[in-house]
Design a protein around this motif. Structure first.
Motif, PDB file in Angstrom:
ATOM      1  N   ALA A  93      69.776  18.143 -41.930  1.00 10.64           N
ATOM      2  CA  ALA A  93      68.701  17.751 -41.330  1.00 10.64           C
ATOM      3  C   ALA A  93      68.047  18.904 -40.968  1.00 10.64           C
ATOM      4  CB  ALA A  93      68.879  17.327 -39.663  1.00 10.64           C
ATOM      5  N   VAL A  94      66.173  18.874 -41.120  1.00 11.21           N
ATOM      6  CA  VAL A  94      65.744  19.895 -40.972  1.00 11.21           C
ATOM      7  C   VAL A  94      64.724  20.111 -38.859  1.00 11.21           C
ATOM      8  CG1 VAL A  94      62.860  21.321 -41.138  1.00 11.21           C
ATOM      9  CG2 VAL A  94      64.723  20.411 -42.926  1.00 11.21           C
ATOM     10  N   GLN A  95      64.796  18.709 -38.847  1.00 11.30           N
ATOM     11  CA  GLN A  95      64.402  18.295 -37.029  1.00 11.30           C
ATOM     12  C   GLN A  95      65.629  17.251 -36.895  1.00 11.30           C
ATOM     13  OE1 GLN A  95      60.649  17.249 -38.853  1.00 11.30           O
ATOM     14  NE2 GLN A  95      60.985  16.160 -37.026  1.00 11.30           N
ATOM     15  N   THR A  96      66.141  17.118 -35.535  1.00 11.96           N
ATOM     16  CA  THR A  96      66.728  15.434 -35.230  1.00 11.96           C
ATOM     17  C   THR A  96      65.559  15.158 -34.906  1.00 11.96           C
ATOM     18  OG1 THR A  96      67.633  16.853 -33.138  1.00 11.96           O
ATOM     19  CG2 THR A  96      68.273  17.479 -34.948  1.00 11.96           C
ATOM     20  N   GLU A  97      64.734  14.856 -34.521  1.00 14.14           N
ATOM     21  CA  GLU A  97      63.659  13.591 -34.185  1.00 14.14           C
ATOM     22  C   GLU A  97      62.893  13.486 -34.052  1.00 14.14           C
ATOM     23  OE1 GLU A  97      62.291  16.148 -29.844  1.00 14.14           O
ATOM     24  OE2 GLU A  97      64.666  14.960 -29.935  1.00 14.14           O
ATOM     25  N   CYS A  98      62.286  12.326 -34.479  1.00 16.64           N
ATOM     26  CA  CYS A  98      60.961  12.143 -34.633  1.00 16.64           C
ATOM     27  C   CYS A  98      59.649  12.633 -33.615  1.00 16.64           C
ATOM     28  CB  CYS A  98      60.915  10.701 -35.021  1.00 16.64           C
ATOM     29  SG  CYS A  98      59.011  10.082 -34.663  1.00 16.64           S
ATOM     30  N   CYS A  99      59.119  13.398 -33.574  1.00 11.82           N
ATOM     31  CA  CYS A  99      58.140  14.126 -32.494  1.00 11.82           C
ATOM     32  C   CYS A  99      57.366  13.050 -32.086  1.00 11.82           C
ATOM     33  CB  CYS A  99      57.764  15.115 -33.256  1.00 11.82           C
ATOM     34  SG  CYS A  99      56.273  15.256 -34.638  1.00 11.82           S
ATOM     35  N   ILE A 100      57.551  11.916 -32.590  1.00 13.30           N
ATOM     36  CA  ILE A 100      55.787  11.183 -32.489  1.00 13.30           C
ATOM     37  C   ILE A 100      56.327  10.357 -30.704  1.00 13.30           C
ATOM     38  CG2 ILE A 100      54.540   9.012 -33.377  1.00 13.30           C
ATOM     39  CD1 ILE A 100      54.201  10.049 -36.259  1.00 13.30           C
ATOM     40  N   CYS A 101      57.558   9.132 -31.900  1.00 17.76           N
ATOM     41  CA  CYS A 101      58.467   8.525 -30.765  1.00 17.76           C
ATOM     42  C   CYS A 101      59.460   9.414 -30.190  1.00 17.76           C
ATOM     43  CB  CYS A 101      58.665   7.537 -31.081  1.00 17.76           C
ATOM     44  SG  CYS A 101      60.645   7.097 -32.373  1.00 17.76           S
ATOM     45  N   LEU A 102      59.767  10.658 -30.418  1.00 17.97           N
ATOM     46  CA  LEU A 102      60.314  11.405 -29.610  1.00 17.97           C
ATOM     47  C   LEU A 102      62.248  10.879 -29.665  1.00 17.97           C
ATOM     48  CD1 LEU A 102      58.829  12.616 -26.455  1.00 17.97           C
ATOM     49  CD2 LEU A 102      59.313  13.743 -28.505  1.00 17.97           C
ATOM     50  N   GLY A 103      62.262   9.693 -30.707  1.00 18.68           N
ATOM     51  CA  GLY A 103      63.692   9.109 -30.891  1.00 18.68           C
ATOM     52  C   GLY A 103      64.148  10.273 -31.621  1.00 18.68           C
ATOM     53  N   VAL A 104      65.894   9.837 -31.220  1.00 19.32           N
ATOM     54  CA  VAL A 104      66.755  11.377 -32.526  1.00 19.32           C
ATOM     55  C   VAL A 104      66.990  10.165 -33.118  1.00 19.32           C
ATOM     56  CG1 VAL A 104      68.546  11.871 -31.968  1.00 19.32           C
ATOM     57  CG2 VAL A 104      68.095  12.371 -30.013  1.00 19.32           C
ATOM     58  N   PHE A 105      67.483  11.081 -34.351  1.00 19.88           N
ATOM     59  CA  PHE A 105      67.694  10.165 -35.505  1.00 19.88           C
ATOM     60  C   PHE A 105      68.686   9.962 -35.597  1.00 19.88           C
ATOM     61  CE2 PHE A 105      63.470  12.524 -37.642  1.00 19.88           C
ATOM     62  CZ  PHE A 105      62.854  11.547 -37.620  1.00 19.88           C
ATOM     63  N   HIS A 110      58.602  18.044 -43.157  1.00 23.81           N
ATOM     64  CA  HIS A 110      58.588  17.373 -41.729  1.00 23.81           C
ATOM     65  C   HIS A 110      59.477  15.419 -41.613  1.00 23.81           C
ATOM     66  CE1 HIS A 110      56.629  20.633 -39.851  1.00 23.81           C
ATOM     67  NE2 HIS A 110      58.179  20.565 -39.592  1.00 23.81           N
ATOM     68  N   SER A 111      59.919  15.205 -41.269  1.00 19.86           N
ATOM     69  CA  SER A 111      60.726  13.800 -40.912  1.00 19.86           C
ATOM     70  C   SER A 111      60.278  13.098 -39.982  1.00 19.86           C
ATOM     71  CB  SER A 111      61.866  13.877 -41.334  1.00 19.86           C
ATOM     72  OG  SER A 111      63.157  14.540 -42.103  1.00 19.86           O
ATOM     73  N   TYR A 112      60.137  11.786 -40.159  1.00 23.76           N
ATOM     74  CA  TYR A 112      59.628  10.760 -39.057  1.00 23.76           C
ATOM     75  C   TYR A 112      60.131   9.592 -39.098  1.00 23.76           C
ATOM     76  CZ  TYR A 112      55.833  14.612 -38.119  1.00 23.76           C
ATOM     77  OH  TYR A 112      55.382  16.016 -38.305  1.00 23.76           O
ATOM     78  N   HIS A 113      60.387   8.853 -38.163  1.00 23.24           N
ATOM     79  CA  HIS A 113      60.248   7.387 -38.064  1.00 23.24           C
ATOM     80  C   HIS A 113      59.695   6.941 -39.547  1.00 23.24           C
ATOM     81  CE1 HIS A 113      63.111   7.298 -35.015  1.00 23.24           C
ATOM     82  NE2 HIS A 113      63.547   7.051 -35.431  1.00 23.24           N
ATOM     83  N   PRO A 114      60.003   6.052 -40.702  1.00 20.27           N
ATOM     84  CA  PRO A 114      58.198   5.459 -41.051  1.00 20.27           C
ATOM     85  C   PRO A 114      57.506   4.713 -40.265  1.00 20.27           C
ATOM     86  CG  PRO A 114      60.666   5.010 -42.359  1.00 20.27           C
ATOM     87  CD  PRO A 114      61.210   5.487 -41.182  1.00 20.27           C
ATOM     88  N   GLU A 115      58.048   3.418 -39.323  1.00 17.65           N
ATOM     89  CA  GLU A 115      57.006   3.612 -39.196  1.00 17.65           C
ATOM     90  C   GLU A 115      55.903   3.869 -38.310  1.00 17.65           C
ATOM     91  OE1 GLU A 115      60.587   2.514 -36.518  1.00 17.65           O
ATOM     92  OE2 GLU A 115      60.228   2.446 -38.809  1.00 17.65           O
TER      93      GLU A 115
END
Length: 157
Positions: free
Chosen positions: A94-106, A120-125
């Motif tokens: 993990a580089v980051q632990t949450e999606c900065c778009i929806c602020l949901g934790v991975f 940077h990682s995000y939820h696909p949707e």
């Protein structure tokens, strides 16, 4: 006990009223006419300015109008968005632990889409919706450009 007061009954006659203090003469008349003209000119300038602004705003293209298409679309096409890598999230990588778009934790084992220029990682949707209207990373704004013949994402800084 009668008091001897000298009471004078009130007698008012129109002829007795002195109105020479209420007369409007030369300089006073000039000042009144000048103030009325200035007020009229200011009001006309204000009305003209409002008319000109409304006319200018009506003739200007609105941001939602479709009169002229954008020379280049801002977002990526669906094929390019689908070509971005999707991986399983693990806490070790993990580089980051949450999606900065929806602020949901991975969560462990959850699918995440990783953008090539910045990792940077995000939820696909979430990121798919973003990339359909923008061609940059939502977090750091690293630009993504797709070469049309290979559907390969090229990083431009």
């Amino acid at each position: 006990m009668a008091s001897s007061q000298h009471s004078h009954p009130f007698h008012w006659h129109y002829a007795e009223l002195e109105d020479h203090h209420l007369q409007i003469r030369g300089r006073t008349l000039f000042i009144i006419v000048l103030l009325v003209l200035i007020t009229l000119i200011v009001a006309l300038v204000f009305v003209y300015a409002r008319w000109a602004c409304r006319r200018f705003n009506l003739n200007a293209p609105s941001p939602t109008s479709h009169a002229l298409p954008d020379p280049q679309p801002r977002g990526l096409d669906p094929a390019a968005i689908n070509s971005l890598p999707v991986t399983m999230f693990t806490l070790e990588m993990a580089v980051q632990t949450e999606c900065c778009i929806c602020l949901g934790v991975f969560e462990d084992g959850e699918k995440v889409k990783v953008l090539p220029p910045c990792n940077h990682s995000y939820h696909p949707e979430c990121v798919d919706q973003w990339l359909s209207s923008e061609s940059s990373c939502p977090l750091c704004r690293a630009s993504l450009r797709v070469e049309s013949d290979q559907l390969q994402v090229v990083v431009t800084q």
